[in-house]
Design a protein around this motif. Sequence first.
Motif, PDB file in Angstrom:
ATOM      1  N   LEU A   1       0.817  -1.208   0.000  1.00 30.12           N
ATOM      2  CA  LEU A   1       0.000   0.000   0.000  1.00 30.12           C
ATOM      3  C   LEU A   1       0.856   1.266   0.000  1.00 30.12           C
ATOM      4  N   VAL A   2       1.974   1.235   0.707  1.00 33.41           N
ATOM      5  CA  VAL A   2       2.906   2.370   0.703  1.00 33.41           C
ATOM      6  C   VAL A   2       3.420   2.610  -0.718  1.00 33.41           C
ATOM      7  N   GLY A   3       3.813   1.552  -1.396  1.00 34.98           N
ATOM      8  CA  GLY A   3       4.288   1.692  -2.768  1.00 34.98           C
ATOM      9  C   GLY A   3       3.213   2.191  -3.710  1.00 34.98           C
ATOM     10  N   TYR A   4       2.018   1.688  -3.541  1.00 31.57           N
ATOM     11  CA  TYR A   4       0.907   2.098  -4.392  1.00 31.57           C
ATOM     12  C   TYR A   4       0.575   3.576  -4.165  1.00 31.57           C
ATOM     13  N   ALA A   5       0.519   3.973  -2.893  1.00 36.13           N
ATOM     14  CA  ALA A   5       0.237   5.382  -2.574  1.00 36.13           C
ATOM     15  C   ALA A   5       1.322   6.287  -3.139  1.00 36.13           C
ATOM     16  N   ALA A   6       2.563   5.865  -3.029  1.00 33.12           N
ATOM     17  CA  ALA A   6       3.664   6.668  -3.568  1.00 33.12           C
ATOM     18  C   ALA A   6       3.550   6.802  -5.085  1.00 33.12           C
ATOM     19  N   ALA A   7       3.184   5.726  -5.748  1.00 36.58           N
ATOM     20  CA  ALA A   7       3.033   5.771  -7.208  1.00 36.58           C
ATOM     21  C   ALA A   7       1.917   6.729  -7.610  1.00 36.58           C
ATOM     22  N   LEU A   8       0.824   6.721  -6.864  1.00 33.03           N
ATOM     23  CA  LEU A   8      -0.286   7.628  -7.172  1.00 33.03           C
ATOM     24  C   LEU A   8       0.112   9.091  -7.010  1.00 33.03           C
ATOM     25  N   ARG A   9       1.111   9.340  -6.187  1.00 33.92           N
ATOM     26  CA  ARG A   9       1.579  10.702  -5.940  1.00 33.92           C
ATOM     27  C   ARG A   9       2.815  11.036  -6.759  1.00 33.92           C
ATOM     28  N   GLY A  10       2.999  10.332  -7.843  1.00 33.41           N
ATOM     29  CA  GLY A  10       4.092  10.639  -8.757  1.00 33.41           C
ATOM     30  C   GLY A  10       5.329   9.795  -8.589  1.00 33.41           C
ATOM     31  N   GLY A  11       5.367   8.967  -7.574  1.00 34.53           N
ATOM     32  CA  GLY A  11       6.495   8.066  -7.374  1.00 34.53           C
ATOM     33  C   GLY A  11       7.734   8.781  -6.870  1.00 34.53           C
TER      34      GLY A  11
END
Length: 86
Positions: free
Chosen positions: A49-59
């Motif tokens: 989920l941390v990785g997914y959230a980071a990706a949604l915010r531009g990575g």
Amino acid sequence: MERTLDDWIAEVCTELGIELDVDVPGLLDMTRVVAHGVARPAAPLTAFLVGYAAALRGGGAAAVEEANKRATAVAERWAAARPEGT
């Protein structure tokens, strides 16, 4: 030749086609807090989920760091709310 955690991360990043300096200690700390404060199975799921959230915010490393801090804070709140002895 003995393989290291850094070797693993490098190979998986190559396989997934991503370039990212991974904050290994920070992510391991987060998963430790989650595993002990919430439940062991929650640790890998939270890492996803941390990785997914980071990706949604531009990575990127900054987005991972921010998501990681937020997830850790939630896990710490859960741990603090647990009845003693559980």
